[in-house]
Each structure stands twice: as C-alpha cells, then as structure tokens.
Scaffold this motif. Structure first.
Motif, mmCIF file in Angstrom:
data_model
loop_
_atom_site.group_PDB
_atom_site.id
_atom_site.type_symbol
_atom_site.label_atom_id
_atom_site.label_comp_id
_atom_site.label_asym_id
_atom_site.label_seq_id
_atom_site.Cartn_x
_atom_site.Cartn_y
_atom_site.Cartn_z
ATOM 1 N N ARG A 1 0.900 -1.117 0.223
ATOM 2 C CA ARG A 1 -0.077 -0.034 -0.032
ATOM 3 C C ARG A 1 0.663 1.291 0.181
ATOM 4 O O ARG A 1 2.045 1.366 0.566
ATOM 5 N N GLN B 1 2.016 4.640 1.518
ATOM 6 C CA GLN B 1 1.386 5.511 1.844
ATOM 7 C C GLN B 1 2.298 6.934 2.173
ATOM 8 O O GLN B 1 2.849 6.951 1.865
ATOM 9 N N SER B 2 0.580 8.218 2.516
ATOM 10 C CA SER B 2 2.001 9.189 2.401
ATOM 11 C C SER B 2 1.937 9.933 3.968
ATOM 12 O O SER B 2 0.790 9.983 4.794
ATOM 13 N N VAL B 3 3.286 10.058 4.743
ATOM 14 C CA VAL B 3 2.897 10.712 5.872
ATOM 15 C C VAL B 3 3.233 12.391 6.031
ATOM 16 O O VAL B 3 4.411 11.549 5.943
ATOM 17 N N GLU C 1 6.853 15.819 4.535
ATOM 18 C CA GLU C 1 6.231 14.160 3.902
ATOM 19 C C GLU C 1 7.331 13.144 3.858
ATOM 20 O O GLU C 1 8.909 13.291 3.542
ATOM 21 N N ALA D 1 7.460 9.220 1.918
ATOM 22 C CA ALA D 1 6.538 8.518 1.285
ATOM 23 C C ALA D 1 6.717 6.741 1.772
ATOM 24 O O ALA D 1 7.611 7.236 1.654
ATOM 25 N N GLN D 2 6.094 5.690 1.527
ATOM 26 C CA GLN D 2 6.365 4.462 2.076
ATOM 27 C C GLN D 2 5.717 3.259 1.391
ATOM 28 O O GLN D 2 3.911 4.038 0.943
ATOM 29 N N GLN E 1 10.590 3.040 2.365
ATOM 30 C CA GLN E 1 10.243 4.020 2.653
ATOM 31 C C GLN E 1 11.300 5.242 2.397
ATOM 32 O O GLN E 1 12.789 5.435 2.582
ATOM 33 N N LYS F 1 9.185 6.451 12.085
ATOM 34 C CA LYS F 1 8.187 7.494 12.005
ATOM 35 C C LYS F 1 8.680 8.951 13.082
ATOM 36 O O LYS F 1 9.316 8.193 14.007
#
Length: 405
Positions: free
Chosen positions: A240, A242-244, A257, A259-260, A276, A361
């Motif tokens: 999947r 994902q944007s963190v 940002e 991304a992973q 990531q 994170k």
C-alpha cells in the motif's frame, strides 16, 4: 526572575539530554555482517549478502546486479540460517532455484525490491507528463543491460557499506562517456539517524539504499529523470502506498512529507515490510538545502504487472513468479518546473529505507520539546511570579497600616 528562567532552561536541557542517552542505550541491536558472495567470474553478477542476527531470528538482505539491480528481504526464525547459491544455475538461462536459505522452512516471510529502469523526459513539458502522455520521454535506460563493476572492491565491513556502480553498455548517445549510475547499500546494527541529509531515521531491522546519478549527460536542455521501482510480494499480500505528513522539518528542512510502500502484515510477530523515502533528492555530494531537488511519486501500478527478467527475484521465487506473487510498480521522479540542479551540477542522489516491522516515524526531538516547554512555560512562570510579588506587596502595605482607635 531572569535567574529562575535560566534555571528552568538548564533543567529542561539536562532532562532532554538524559532522555536521549537513555533512548539510545535501550535500542535493539543486531549482529550484522556485510560481505560479497564469492563464486562468479562475472563482475555484473555481483552478489552482496547482509546478514543481521537478532534474538531467535535473522534478517537476510541479498543484493545483486545480476540482471536488474535487486534486493531480496528474507526473515527467518533461526539465528543460524545461511544463504546458499548455485552459481552455475544462477548464470544459466533458467536461474529458478539458484538461491535458497538453509535450514529449509526457516524463512517465514520474503519480499523483493527491483530497480528496473531510469527514464529521462523533457521537464519543459511537465503538463504532458502529468497527463500520462509519452511525447516528452527519451528511450529509457534499462538497468538490466548495464555493466557493473565488481562490488567486492567497494565493500567496507567496518562502515557496513558497499556500492554497485554501472554504465550503460548500449550507449549510442555517449551519455555515459564519463557518467555512472550507482546503488550504495548501508546496513545498520541498531536504531539511529543518518548524519547527511535527508537524515533518515532507521532501526536495526532496516537497511538503506542510495540511488546516485553521477555525470550522466542529459539528452535535452530541460531533462528530468525518473526511477522505476518494482516490488514483489508473496501470494495473498500486497503493498500500500502511504503519505505521512508532519509539521516538523527539524531534520530535513522544508520537507514535510514521508512516502512509503507498506505490506500487509503476515502475522503479529513479524509485522509488515516497508520501503520508505523522504520526498527530496540532492544535487551535490555534500547534500544541503540549497541543492535539494523536488521528488515526486506517481500512483502505485498493480494491474497486470509482470517482472522483467532476469533477476535474483526469479532465482529465489522460481519460474512461477508472475502467477504466484503480487507485483506492483511505482515511478519516482526528480525535479520539476524549477529543478535545474542536475543540469548545473551533473549529480543526483536519492535515499530510501527498506526493512521489516513498523516503518520509522519522525517525532519532535527532546531538544525541540524542551524549547517548546520553555517557550510556553516561561510566560506562565513569569505570570505566577508577578502575581506572587503583587500579592506580597499588598499584604506588606496592609501590615504597615495602623488603625485609629
């Protein structure tokens, strides 16, 4: 009052320092070895093995420039699991089964990341790119057709680093006359943060790869570049995108940002695998905010994807790779309307982490938290102190008043 504020600041600074030290001391640590696997006379069939031994498990990262540059990520339930390679079979027309782990059945999770192509396109027409049109693209560089130097010459077992460096053997335009494309690998024994930008936060369950373009001549005045990354998941699993996002750019200035690509966890004890990266690249060996290059990622492509061969993914997963595994691809581009850094410097580097478990994170550092506490707490202390002074002064005036009988 000033003295009280200084004492508060000093106390918070000491608290932050102690927290950092305690956090580092409590970090999980693995016993890591990084070495080139002997057995081939072909430099382009490089095989690099990172073995990270933990408590009752071992992580294997198997990197290779055989075909397209690829890394296998293998999680085993054994501290003694070992990599085995049949070089004759690996270099044959049918490499399926040439790579395996012993003891049999110790691998409980496996995945792969393959770097297949580098695209070059005309950045002056980014609107066409955003619409999916093909007009701005030059013929791509197929990394499976590159000639790679012997990785054994670059292995640093102390720093746990190695570099795959290659050139395009079919280079009619002379773009690689003095240029190279490289993948630099870094392994980690424990958690921490890289010193150079983008200062990625890593764990003992992760490794880093740095994609580098050095002095590859652009084929146009407004050239931009894009890397194609393909992931392989076991049947029933998938990645999947994902944007963190975060308001904190303390470690990577102006970049908010992460991304992973994260897999669906196979079970609670293993957790997911991840790939990531920060949404930035750099246009100089000494990465800085001034030579940052905008980094974009495009939607994850999963429909009817096939993995072009050969690669060590075929050697490990077998001939039925396309039918028995889930394959997805993503394109990561470097530069935009204002991204002329590569044309000026002739250099591009982009870093990514890959590993097992929950992706790292970023969070506010203890120092930043201490500064915030001081910034918010000092006015409160001053207000309380001022109130006490006023209250004391009033009581003093009342105590000096002599009533008239």
């Amino acid at each position: 009052m000033l003295r009280g504020s200084r004492l508060l600041l000093a106390g918070l600074w000491l608290l932050a320092s102690v927290s950092c030290l305690l956090g580092d001391a409590a970090g999980y640590r693995r016993k890591v070895t990084l070495q080139s696997v002997p057995g081939s006379n072909s430099s382009s069939a490089n095989l690099l093995h990172v073995r990270a031994v933990g408590r009752n498990n071992t992580l294997h990262y198997v990197w290779s420039s055989f075909g397209a540059p690829t890394v296998l990520l293998l999680y085993t339930r054994s501290e003694s699991s070992a990599l085995r390679v049949n070089w004759t079979k690996l270099l044959s027309a049918s490499p399926a089964g040439a790579i395996w782990i012993e003891p049999p059945g110790s691998v409980v999770y496996s995945t792969a990341v393959v770097f297949t192509k580098v695209f070059e396109y005309n950045g002056a027409n980014v609107s066409a790119l955003s619409k999916g049109q093909e007009e701005p693209f030059y013929p791509p560089y197929d990394l499976a057709g590159f000639s790679w130097q012997n990785v054994n010459h670059t292995v640093n077992q102390t720093a746990l680093t190695a570099k795959f460096q290659g050139v395009d053997t079919s280079d009619p335009g002379g773009a690689f006359h003095n240029g190279t494309i490289s993948f630099q690998v870094t392994a980690y024994e424990q958690g921490g943060r890289d010193g150079p930008l983008p200062r990625l936060l890593h764990t003992a369950n992760s490794s880093k790869v740095e994609f580098i373009m050095d002095n590859v001549a652009p084929r146009g005045n407004s050239s931009r570049f894009m890397l194609e990354v393909v992931t392989v998941e076991e049947k029933g699993g998938r990645k999947r995108l994902q944007s963190v996002r975060s308001i904190d750019d303390e470690y990577t200035p102006t970049i908010f940002e992460m991304a992973q690509l994260v897999s669906e966890p196979r079970n609670d004890s293993i957790g997911p695998s991840f790939f990531q990266w920060k949404t930035t690249a750099y246009g100089s060996r000494e990465a800085s905010r001034e030579n940052a290059i905008r980094c974009r990622y495009h939607p994850l492509q999963t429909a009817n994807r096939m993995l072009p061969g050969p690669s060590i993914a075929h050697a490990y997963f077998g001939e039925g790779l396309g039918r028995s595994h889930h394959i997805a691809a993503i394109n990561i581009s470097f530069g935009g309307e204002d991204g002329e850094v590569y044309a000026e410097k002739g250099y591009l580097s982009w870093s990514a982490l890959l590993g097992f478990g929950t992706p790292p994170k970023d969070a506010f550092s203890p120092l930043v938290m201490a500064i915030v506490v001081v910034a918010l707490g000092t006015p409160v202390v001053l207000l309380l102190a001022g109130g006490l002074v006023v209250l004391f002064a009033r009581r003093k005036r009342h105590s000096q008043y002599e009533p008239i009988n």
